[in-house]
Motif scaffolding. Structure first.
Motif, PDB file in Angstrom:
ATOM      1  N   UNK A  78       0.824  -1.042   0.082  1.00 48.09           N
ATOM      2  CA  UNK A  78      -0.047  -0.112   0.002  1.00 48.09           C
ATOM      3  C   UNK A  78       1.017   1.314  -0.191  1.00 48.09           C
ATOM      4  N   UNK A  79       0.417   2.397  -0.611  1.00 45.71           N
ATOM      5  CA  UNK A  79       1.101   3.669  -0.469  1.00 45.71           C
ATOM      6  C   UNK A  79       0.050   4.693  -0.126  1.00 45.71           C
ATOM      7  N   UNK A  80       0.223   5.486   0.842  1.00 48.16           N
ATOM      8  CA  UNK A  80      -0.386   6.598   1.283  1.00 48.16           C
ATOM      9  C   UNK A  80       0.088   7.869   0.307  1.00 48.16           C
ATOM     10  N   UNK A  99      -3.313   9.482  -8.784  1.00 48.85           N
ATOM     11  CA  UNK A  99      -2.322   8.474  -8.306  1.00 48.85           C
ATOM     12  C   UNK A  99      -2.750   7.050  -7.734  1.00 48.85           C
ATOM     13  N   UNK A 100      -3.737   7.208  -6.933  1.00 49.59           N
ATOM     14  CA  UNK A 100      -4.166   5.965  -6.137  1.00 49.59           C
ATOM     15  C   UNK A 100      -4.732   5.062  -7.258  1.00 49.59           C
ATOM     16  N   UNK A 101      -5.415   5.461  -8.287  1.00 39.05           N
ATOM     17  CA  UNK A 101      -5.880   4.609  -9.399  1.00 39.05           C
ATOM     18  C   UNK A 101      -4.773   4.081 -10.125  1.00 39.05           C
ATOM     19  N   UNK A 109      -2.585  -1.082  -3.272  1.00 44.18           N
ATOM     20  CA  UNK A 109      -3.664  -0.114  -2.716  1.00 44.18           C
ATOM     21  C   UNK A 109      -2.970   1.268  -2.572  1.00 44.18           C
ATOM     22  N   UNK A 110      -3.964   2.281  -3.118  1.00 52.13           N
ATOM     23  CA  UNK A 110      -3.554   3.686  -3.237  1.00 52.13           C
ATOM     24  C   UNK A 110      -4.510   4.261  -2.094  1.00 52.13           C
ATOM     25  N   UNK A 111      -3.904   5.169  -1.182  1.00 49.68           N
ATOM     26  CA  UNK A 111      -4.691   5.484  -0.104  1.00 49.68           C
ATOM     27  C   UNK A 111      -4.517   7.007  -0.001  1.00 49.68           C
ATOM     28  N   UNK A 112      -5.548   7.932  -0.470  1.00 50.51           N
ATOM     29  CA  UNK A 112      -5.353   9.342  -0.458  1.00 50.51           C
ATOM     30  C   UNK A 112      -5.496   9.902   0.991  1.00 50.51           C
ATOM     31  N   UNK A 150      -3.405  -6.035   3.075  1.00 53.30           N
ATOM     32  CA  UNK A 150      -2.184  -5.531   2.773  1.00 53.30           C
ATOM     33  C   UNK A 150      -1.411  -6.182   3.981  1.00 53.30           C
ATOM     34  N   UNK A 151      -0.071  -6.163   3.775  1.00 49.89           N
ATOM     35  CA  UNK A 151       0.925  -6.401   4.710  1.00 49.89           C
ATOM     36  C   UNK A 151       1.311  -5.148   5.570  1.00 49.89           C
ATOM     37  N   UNK A 152       1.084  -5.179   6.631  1.00 54.64           N
ATOM     38  CA  UNK A 152       1.443  -4.129   7.480  1.00 54.64           C
ATOM     39  C   UNK A 152       2.923  -3.843   7.680  1.00 54.64           C
ATOM     40  N   UNK A 153       3.832  -4.696   6.904  1.00 51.00           N
ATOM     41  CA  UNK A 153       4.920  -4.011   6.986  1.00 51.00           C
ATOM     42  C   UNK A 153       5.602  -3.938   5.427  1.00 51.00           C
ATOM     43  N   UNK A 154       4.585  -3.453   4.566  1.00 54.49           N
ATOM     44  CA  UNK A 154       4.912  -2.949   3.346  1.00 54.49           C
ATOM     45  C   UNK A 154       3.906  -1.910   3.027  1.00 54.49           C
ATOM     46  N   UNK A 155       4.062  -0.988   3.759  1.00 60.26           N
ATOM     47  CA  UNK A 155       3.078   0.322   3.773  1.00 60.26           C
ATOM     48  C   UNK A 155       4.005   1.387   3.491  1.00 60.26           C
ATOM     49  N   UNK A 156       3.942   1.856   2.298  1.00 54.81           N
ATOM     50  CA  UNK A 156       4.908   3.250   1.758  1.00 54.81           C
ATOM     51  C   UNK A 156       4.051   4.369   1.727  1.00 54.81           C
ATOM     52  N   UNK A 157       4.880   5.506   1.491  1.00 50.56           N
ATOM     53  CA  UNK A 157       4.136   6.663   1.285  1.00 50.56           C
ATOM     54  C   UNK A 157       4.778   7.310  -0.133  1.00 50.56           C
TER      55      UNK A 157
END
Length: 308
Positions: A78-80, A99-101, A109-112, A150-157
């Motif tokens: 995921x990316x915030x 960007x999310x799409x 996963x795209x999270x605005x 999503x994997x909680x250790x694979x969350x980027x921004x």
């Protein structure tokens, strides 16, 4: 009305209700209504202007808007996304939902993040408010990792322009206590697992973007505050791996911002990848009209794959 017509209308109504529920569920408040840190009751109202792009100003209720790929395509990453706008507005679709799409197309996963913009009218210590919302946003996403698949250790921004400043602030100030915990979500780490920055504001020293600096820190900030939010000076060995893009001819945010941050990352032994393009100006988003520049998205996905 005959039975078949009744059934069709009933079915249509059910579909519409389901769609509305799903759409509503995709937008999640960052905070309980009565527990928004540094918030002051005021007459200030959120403003949304839809012209060539959607611009949001005076955010009062910060949220995350969640876009998930199909489960069979999902990479568990995921990316915030932090849209830019000089800490005065959010370029919400241009550097947010679009960007999310696009990320969804790569299984991510795209999270605005609709974060609050600094305001002396509706906030205390306005310089901390965007970081407060950014820390809460990544903690909230981590708390919903199983729900979002999503994997909680694979969350980027990823952040653009002033949103890049906020992203780099989160990447360097993730363990700074800027608000009192409101629930169990705030016990989770706010450290991003990886970070991408698009034509970011980094420094509030020389080569800064004066509008972002003024909006966040005010007219005459102290030298201590300027240094604190000059993120090239806040890099540590714990700063996450970073990907940077910038255009040499950027007249809004000089390319030196990215060069300073890259050098700081290198000095601290943090893995860093940077692509500097000869032209593209400022605020190019996906750069769909530029055959060379638009390749930055593929370079970023290659970089993310290299982290797996």
């Amino acid at each position: 009305m005959n039975y078949k017509k009744k059934f069709k209308l009933s079915l249509l109504g059910s579909i519409l209700v389901t769609f509305m529920i799903n759409a509503q569920d995709a937008i999640i408040p960052l905070w309980p209504n009565d527990k928004i840190p540094n918030s002051i009751v005021s007459d200030e109202k959120e403003e949304v202007i839809s012209e060539d792009i959607v611009r949001i100003a005076k955010v009062q209720q910060p949220t995350i808007e969640v876009y998930l790929p199909a489960k069979k395509n999902a990479t568990a990453e995921a990316m915030l996304i932090f849209p830019g706008g000089g800490y005065g507005i959010l370029a919400y679709d241009w550097e947010g939902t679009d960007i999310a799409k696009f990320l969804n197309g790569k299984g991510i996963a795209g999270i605005v993040v609709k974060y609050r913009l600094p305001s002396s009218v509706s906030q205390t210590e306005k310089h901390n408010v965007p970081l407060i919302d950014a820390q809460r946003a990544i903690r909230l996403v981590r708390s919903k990792a199983s729900e979002f698949h999503i994997n909680p250790t694979k969350i980027g921004i990823i952040g653009f322009s002033a949103g890049g400043h906020l992203a780099s602030t989160l990447g360097t100030h993730f363990d700074e206590k800027v608000y009192e915990p409101v629930d169990e979500i705030d016990t989770l780490t706010a450290r991003p697992d990886f970070m991408a920055l698009g034509y970011p504001v980094i420094t509030f020293g020389n080569s800064t973007h004066s509008g972002s600096k003024k909006n966040l820190l005010g007219e005459n900030p102290s030298s201590e505050m300027v240094e604190h939010f000059s993120n090239e000076k806040q890099v540590t060995e714990k700063t996450p791996p970073t990907f940077i893009i910038h255009a040499t001819d950027d007249m809004g945010v000089p390319v030196e911002n990215s060069l300073l941050f890259f050098q700081a990352l290198k000095d601290k032994g943090v893995s860093a990848t940077m692509h500097i393009y000869p032209e593209g100006g400022h605020g190019f988003s996906l750069a769909r009209e530029n055959v060379h520049l638009r390749g930055w998205t593929e370079r970023m996905f290659e970089w993310i794959e290299s982290l797996r």
